[in-house]
Write a protein that holds these residues in place. Sequence first.
Motif, mmCIF file in Angstrom:
data_model
loop_
_atom_site.group_PDB
_atom_site.id
_atom_site.type_symbol
_atom_site.label_atom_id
_atom_site.label_comp_id
_atom_site.label_asym_id
_atom_site.label_seq_id
_atom_site.Cartn_x
_atom_site.Cartn_y
_atom_site.Cartn_z
ATOM 1 N N ASP A 323 39.136 28.241 50.411
ATOM 2 C CA ASP A 323 40.511 28.635 50.545
ATOM 3 C C ASP A 323 40.144 30.517 49.869
ATOM 4 O OD1 ASP A 323 41.197 26.340 51.843
ATOM 5 O OD2 ASP A 323 43.378 26.400 50.498
ATOM 6 N N PRO A 324 40.879 31.226 50.232
ATOM 7 C CA PRO A 324 40.201 32.769 49.342
ATOM 8 C C PRO A 324 40.631 32.796 48.466
ATOM 9 C CG PRO A 324 41.410 33.163 51.362
ATOM 10 C CD PRO A 324 40.848 31.618 51.358
ATOM 11 N N ARG A 325 40.875 33.373 47.471
ATOM 12 C CA ARG A 325 41.623 33.094 45.780
ATOM 13 C C ARG A 325 42.191 34.928 46.169
ATOM 14 N NH1 ARG A 325 39.719 28.201 45.456
ATOM 15 N NH2 ARG A 325 39.760 27.394 43.925
ATOM 16 N N GLU A 326 43.277 35.435 45.465
ATOM 17 C CA GLU A 326 43.401 36.945 45.620
ATOM 18 C C GLU A 326 42.366 37.449 44.080
ATOM 19 O OE1 GLU A 326 47.346 37.067 44.879
ATOM 20 O OE2 GLU A 326 47.561 39.507 45.079
ATOM 21 N N TYR A 327 42.326 36.300 43.276
ATOM 22 C CA TYR A 327 42.115 36.869 42.139
ATOM 23 C C TYR A 327 40.721 35.907 41.454
ATOM 24 C CZ TYR A 327 46.332 39.360 41.544
ATOM 25 O OH TYR A 327 47.536 40.777 42.057
ATOM 26 N N THR A 328 39.577 36.031 41.290
ATOM 27 C CA THR A 328 38.909 35.396 40.368
ATOM 28 C C THR A 328 37.948 35.917 39.013
ATOM 29 O OG1 THR A 328 37.064 36.749 41.376
ATOM 30 C CG2 THR A 328 37.989 33.974 42.488
ATOM 31 N N TYR A 329 38.352 35.683 37.610
ATOM 32 C CA TYR A 329 37.847 35.713 36.791
ATOM 33 C C TYR A 329 36.482 35.313 36.362
ATOM 34 C CZ TYR A 329 42.114 38.129 36.772
ATOM 35 O OH TYR A 329 43.532 38.732 37.438
ATOM 36 N N ASN A 330 35.927 35.541 35.457
ATOM 37 C CA ASN A 330 34.993 34.702 34.847
ATOM 38 C C ASN A 330 35.085 34.041 33.327
ATOM 39 O OD1 ASN A 330 34.754 36.892 32.247
ATOM 40 N ND2 ASN A 330 32.945 37.375 33.829
ATOM 41 N N ILE A 331 34.648 33.709 32.574
ATOM 42 C CA ILE A 331 35.120 33.004 31.400
ATOM 43 C C ILE A 331 35.603 33.723 30.265
ATOM 44 C CG2 ILE A 331 32.791 32.276 30.577
ATOM 45 C CD1 ILE A 331 33.581 30.309 29.201
ATOM 46 N N GLU A 332 34.421 35.428 30.240
ATOM 47 C CA GLU A 332 34.748 36.608 29.133
ATOM 48 C C GLU A 332 36.302 36.684 29.974
ATOM 49 O OE1 GLU A 332 32.191 36.256 30.046
ATOM 50 O OE2 GLU A 332 31.325 35.128 29.384
ATOM 51 N N ASP A 333 36.559 37.124 30.929
ATOM 52 C CA ASP A 333 38.018 37.625 31.040
ATOM 53 C C ASP A 333 39.097 36.481 30.686
ATOM 54 O OD1 ASP A 333 36.434 39.181 32.946
ATOM 55 O OD2 ASP A 333 36.455 38.309 34.312
ATOM 56 N N PHE A 334 38.919 35.717 30.700
ATOM 57 C CA PHE A 334 39.761 34.749 30.447
ATOM 58 C C PHE A 334 40.628 34.726 28.906
ATOM 59 C CE2 PHE A 334 41.208 32.736 34.822
ATOM 60 C CZ PHE A 334 40.293 31.752 34.702
ATOM 61 N N GLU A 335 39.175 34.145 28.151
ATOM 62 C CA GLU A 335 38.891 34.144 27.023
ATOM 63 C C GLU A 335 39.282 35.737 26.082
ATOM 64 O OE1 GLU A 335 34.537 33.603 25.064
ATOM 65 O OE2 GLU A 335 35.619 32.543 23.194
ATOM 66 N N GLN A 336 39.089 36.820 27.023
ATOM 67 C CA GLN A 336 39.486 37.699 26.548
ATOM 68 C C GLN A 336 41.310 37.708 26.951
ATOM 69 O OE1 GLN A 336 36.382 41.438 26.557
ATOM 70 N NE2 GLN A 336 35.135 39.226 25.506
#
Length: 450
Positions: A323-336
């Motif tokens: 299913d397409p995701r409107e947003y995707t982040y990596n661990i740095e995006d989440f951590e910061q």
Amino acid sequence: MNENRIRLLQKGISLIGPIVYWMSRDQRLKDNWALNFAIELSQKHQQPIVIIFNLTDDFPVATLRAYSFMLEGLQEQQELANKLNIQFIIKIGKPEINIPSFVHQISASNLISDFDPLKIKRFWKREIAKKINIPFWEVDAHNIIPAFYVSQKQEYGSYTLRPKINKNLMIFLDEFPELEKQKNSLDLNEEAIQPDKILEGLNIDRTVPIVSEFIAGEIYAEQILFDFIENKLSRYNKFRNNPNYNVQSSLSPYLHFGQISAQKIVMELYKRNLNDENAKAFLEEIVVRRELSDNYCYYNQNYDNFQGFPIWSQHTLNEHRKDPREYTYNIEDFEQAKTHDKLWNSAQIEMFSTGKMHSYLRMYWAKKIFEWTVAPEIAQQIAIYLNDKYSLDGRDPNGYTGIAWSIGGVHDRAWFERPIFGKIRYMNLNGAAKKFDIVQYCNKYNKMDM
Ligand code: FAD
Ligand code: FO1
């Protein structure tokens, strides 16, 4: 004491010699059934008792924040042990090496450990058992009803475990014996624990600073407990899902490190005849939900990965992988805390800066990590990593189970199907806005620089 709390991991040969309690999960002397059993043996065999804590810096995601809190608590407990004429020593390194060599060094007659369902602990015990040949015991000093007694299998959810807990609860709320000064003692001239000195020598992540919000130790834990009972419990049921009200107990860091006993907490409520809907809601969490986490981690070795999820959940997650995701982040995006969602970023900042995220937001936080990553396996590992790295109560069965509930529907039911989540329970901003004033919560944290 209730014999069903104790089990013999390895028979061994009974010798004459000191009784060793290898303290690990339950880092307190008071209200600790593992210590009480060690004292029983020491009185029965007229032998001295020694407590050993083995400090290893390769505990998962070990940080300065966690080790500093833990060592402050251990220092307090060593002072109490010395007053009771009990030797309390700390060893640094691998337990599977240090514990057997200590047992041989003092010709111990019995080794007692406390119960912990985590894989790392079970590995330590297996390795130690291979190297000793004296009776090796395990006592569940963490759960009110021992995890290996209350159920012999992985439970579907709180609704299947609750009846087993309710059936046994009263017989396991037995009074703790008073701690007395011990007659026999062994002079090992152990060093006084100096947290700062020990911390200097540890190979730990020092980028996660000590938090001032929580002062470690049993004395402070008891103050927090009595403050909760007097000033928060009466609003617990109504406001516990509202992070703008501070009605949660804040006891989880102390429960995680075993600096306070869950049984003592429950007995304090019973002593005050507290049985309204607030007490019931709190007991459901601290007894049923908490012991359900130990049940999950004990009977499911995949408690920290996708294979541990129920079949229906693995099926629905596999069906919606593409299913397409409107947003995707990596661990740095989440951590910061660099996502598009101010509420999510504020929750991350709360955990990062205070070492504890509000319960309601933990569910939202983990579910959004799943929604904004390309696969549930990656989401689960990111959630575990960040929770263990920043939460004082992290690296705990409650965390692995809470994350498995959020992403893999463990102990939850299937909900109506939707994109990405499939039948996994969905949470979003609108749902949160119905529960509390989001702007008020975000303003508290978002201005904090990361
Ligand atoms: P209170 O509401 O005062 O609860 C009192 C005690 O009951 C808690 O200390 C805890 O021992 C137990 N409890 C409460 N809620 C739960 C629950 N949902 N599951 C199991 N036990 C519960 N808890 C941790 O101890 N460590 C963690 O790392 C952790 N990570 C979590 C991650 C996610 C994604 C989720 C959804 C939950 C997590 N929890 C964790 C469970 C719960 O959120 C915390 O126990 C709670 O927020 C601790 O704060 P408190 O002691 O003030 O809670
Ligand atoms: N237990 C130990 O026996 N030795 C340790 O050095 C140790 C380090 C540690 C660091 C962080 C943390 O959150 C827990 C740690 N524990 C350690 C385990 C802890 O006592 C609990 O037993 C488990 O984390 C909960 O199951």
